[in-house]
Write an enzyme that holds these catalytic residues in place. Structure first.
Site, PDB file in Angstrom:
ATOM      1  N   ASP A   4       3.002   2.296  -2.483  1.00 49.04           N
ATOM      2  CA  ASP A   4       1.907   2.569  -3.426  1.00 49.04           C
ATOM      3  C   ASP A   4       1.946   1.573  -4.583  1.00 49.04           C
ATOM      4  O   ASP A   4       3.001   1.059  -4.935  1.00 49.04           O
ATOM      5  CB  ASP A   4       2.068   4.005  -3.955  1.00 49.04           C
ATOM      6  CG  ASP A   4       0.781   4.536  -4.558  1.00 49.04           C
ATOM      7  OD1 ASP A   4      -0.264   3.855  -4.472  1.00 49.04           O
ATOM      8  OD2 ASP A   4       0.824   5.634  -5.139  1.00 49.04           O
ATOM      9  N   ASN A  21      -7.962   7.148   3.233  1.00 49.83           N
ATOM     10  CA  ASN A  21      -8.275   5.794   2.730  1.00 49.83           C
ATOM     11  C   ASN A  21      -9.602   5.251   3.245  1.00 49.83           C
ATOM     12  O   ASN A  21     -10.154   4.305   2.689  1.00 49.83           O
ATOM     13  CB  ASN A  21      -7.157   4.792   3.076  1.00 49.83           C
ATOM     14  CG  ASN A  21      -5.917   4.931   2.214  1.00 49.83           C
ATOM     15  OD1 ASN A  21      -4.829   4.554   2.616  1.00 49.83           O
ATOM     16  ND2 ASN A  21      -6.072   5.470   1.008  1.00 49.83           N
ATOM     17  N   SER A  81       1.507  13.204  -0.673  1.00 53.37           N
ATOM     18  CA  SER A  81       0.196  12.707  -0.230  1.00 53.37           C
ATOM     19  C   SER A  81      -0.040  12.821   1.276  1.00 53.37           C
ATOM     20  O   SER A  81      -0.451  11.855   1.925  1.00 53.37           O
ATOM     21  CB  SER A  81       0.013  11.251  -0.673  1.00 53.37           C
ATOM     22  OG  SER A  81       0.032  11.171  -2.070  1.00 53.37           O
TER      23      SER A  81
HETATM   24  C1  FPP Z   1      -1.396   1.748  -1.808  1.00 56.09           C
HETATM   25  O1  FPP Z   1      -1.742   0.994  -2.925  1.00 56.09           O
HETATM   26  C2  FPP Z   1      -1.385   0.951  -0.630  1.00 56.09           C
HETATM   27  C3  FPP Z   1      -2.268   1.065   0.404  1.00 56.09           C
HETATM   28  C4  FPP Z   1      -3.354   2.046   0.436  1.00 56.09           C
HETATM   29  C5  FPP Z   1      -2.198   0.190   1.559  1.00 56.09           C
HETATM   30  C6  FPP Z   1      -0.848  -0.325   1.879  1.00 56.09           C
HETATM   31  C7  FPP Z   1      -1.058  -1.624   2.504  1.00 56.09           C
HETATM   32  C8  FPP Z   1      -0.237  -2.671   2.440  1.00 56.09           C
HETATM   33  C9  FPP Z   1       1.083  -2.638   1.799  1.00 56.09           C
HETATM   34  C10 FPP Z   1      -0.650  -3.974   2.993  1.00 56.09           C
HETATM   35  C11 FPP Z   1      -0.940  -3.927   4.446  1.00 56.09           C
HETATM   36  C12 FPP Z   1       0.101  -3.238   5.225  1.00 56.09           C
HETATM   37  C13 FPP Z   1       0.728  -3.760   6.284  1.00 56.09           C
HETATM   38  C14 FPP Z   1       1.714  -2.942   7.041  1.00 56.09           C
HETATM   39  C15 FPP Z   1       0.494  -5.116   6.748  1.00 56.09           C
HETATM   40  P1  FPP Z   1      -3.044   1.386  -3.710  1.00 56.09           P
HETATM   41  O2  FPP Z   1      -4.151   0.497  -3.270  1.00 56.09           O
HETATM   42  O3  FPP Z   1      -3.321   2.840  -3.540  1.00 56.09           O
HETATM   43  O4  FPP Z   1      -2.604   1.063  -5.170  1.00 56.09           O
HETATM   44  P2  FPP Z   1      -3.085   1.809  -6.489  1.00 56.09           P
HETATM   45  O5  FPP Z   1      -2.629   3.228  -6.359  1.00 56.09           O
HETATM   46  O6  FPP Z   1      -2.360   1.063  -7.547  1.00 56.09           O
HETATM   47  O7  FPP Z   1      -4.566   1.655  -6.560  1.00 56.09           O
END
Ligand code: FPP
Length: 246
Positions: free
Chosen positions: A18, A66, A194
């Site tokens: 996250d 998501n 979550s």
């Molecule tokens: C949460 O950060 C992360 C995600 C919803 C996606 C996770 C994806 C990656 C790490 C990159 C792609 C994955 C792979 C395995 C190649 P957020 O966007 O919710 O962050 P925030 O809470 O700060 O908005």
């Protein structure tokens, strides 16, 4: 760095990655740049976990919820996933890593599913760590789906309800055959599960860090593992009982 005890490594490590968006926002960058940086952290984590002899690594990469994010972000994440899976297969082969996916694969674009099938097939013979990506994954949906499938088998007569046990129910989950996580890490300071692996996390040790996922590196991983290794896991027993068992 080297103070980790090899005999006390978690067998299964699960991570809620996250904070990509916040990492980007703090730097006046677009959210997708945070996800791109997040991929680098994924790469480093997979390599280090495999090197440390962790048997199972499960990463929450895209939740069933998501899909409700802005279309451009969803498209960019799908493109990143496709690119990551395709480009990582050679590294998985070098590191003897087997690839798998849990979640509602039918929701994913066909082109992503093709890369997944290809990576699963090409790494199927590897005997090292199992890297599982949770994609379009939601734990309540997983549990409801398992209940429906079990009920269908009971109606069809292939399952006798008198024999239904936790173990049997477990085998109907996406994670059937994978041991429960020993340690769950969540980055970015949020202290929530979550809808991730609700059934499987029953006795899992939880570790929360304020570090955003793009900055989660080897040092942070070692910190979490060190913390885990210093805990006493009691599984409902008392400390004295555990000493007798040992
Ligand atoms: C949460 O950060 C992360 C995600 C919803 C996606 C996770 C994806 C990656 C790490 C990159 C792609 C994955 C792979 C395995 C190649 P957020 O966007 O919710 O962050 P925030 O809470 O700060 O908005």
């Amino acid at each position: 760095m080297n103070r980790l005890k090899p005999d006390k490594m978690p067998r299964h490590l699960a991570i809620i990655m996250d904070g990509n968006g916040r990492w980007a926002k703090q730097r006046m960058l677009q959210r997708i740049v945070g996800h791109q940086k997040g991929v680098e952290a994924v790469r480093a984590t997979v390599e280090e976990c495999s090197r440390l002899g962790i048997g199972f690594l499960t990463l929450f990469a895209f939740s069933a919820e998501n899909w409700l994010r802005p279309k451009t972000e969803v498209q960019a994440l799908m493109a990143l996933l496709k690119k990551y899976i395709r480009s990582e297969v050679p590294r998985m082969m070098r590191n003897n890593v087997r690839f798998g996916v849990i979640g509602n694969r039918e929701d994913l674009p066909a082109s992503v599913n093709r890369e997944i099938d290809d990576a699963i097939a090409r790494t199927a013979g590897n005997t090292g760590m199992l890297l599982t990506l949770a994609l379009s994954y939601g734990s309540r949906q997983e549990i409801a789906r398992a209940a429906v499938r079990l009920a269908a088998d009971a109606v069809a007569g292939t399952v006798d309800l008198a024999t239904v046990s936790e173990e049997l129910f477990n085998s109907y989950l996406f994670t059937g055959g994978i041991p429960d996580p020993d340690l769950l890490i969540r980055t970015s300071g949020e202290m929530r599960i979550s809808n991730f692996l609700l059934w499987q996390l029953a006795y899992t040790e939880l570790y929360f860090t304020d570090v955003n996922w793009p900055e989660f590196d080897r040092t942070e991983l070692h910190k979490a593992l060190k913390d885990y290794q210093e805990r006493e896991r009691r599984f409902g027993l008392t400390s004295d009982q555990l000493r007798v068992c040992r």
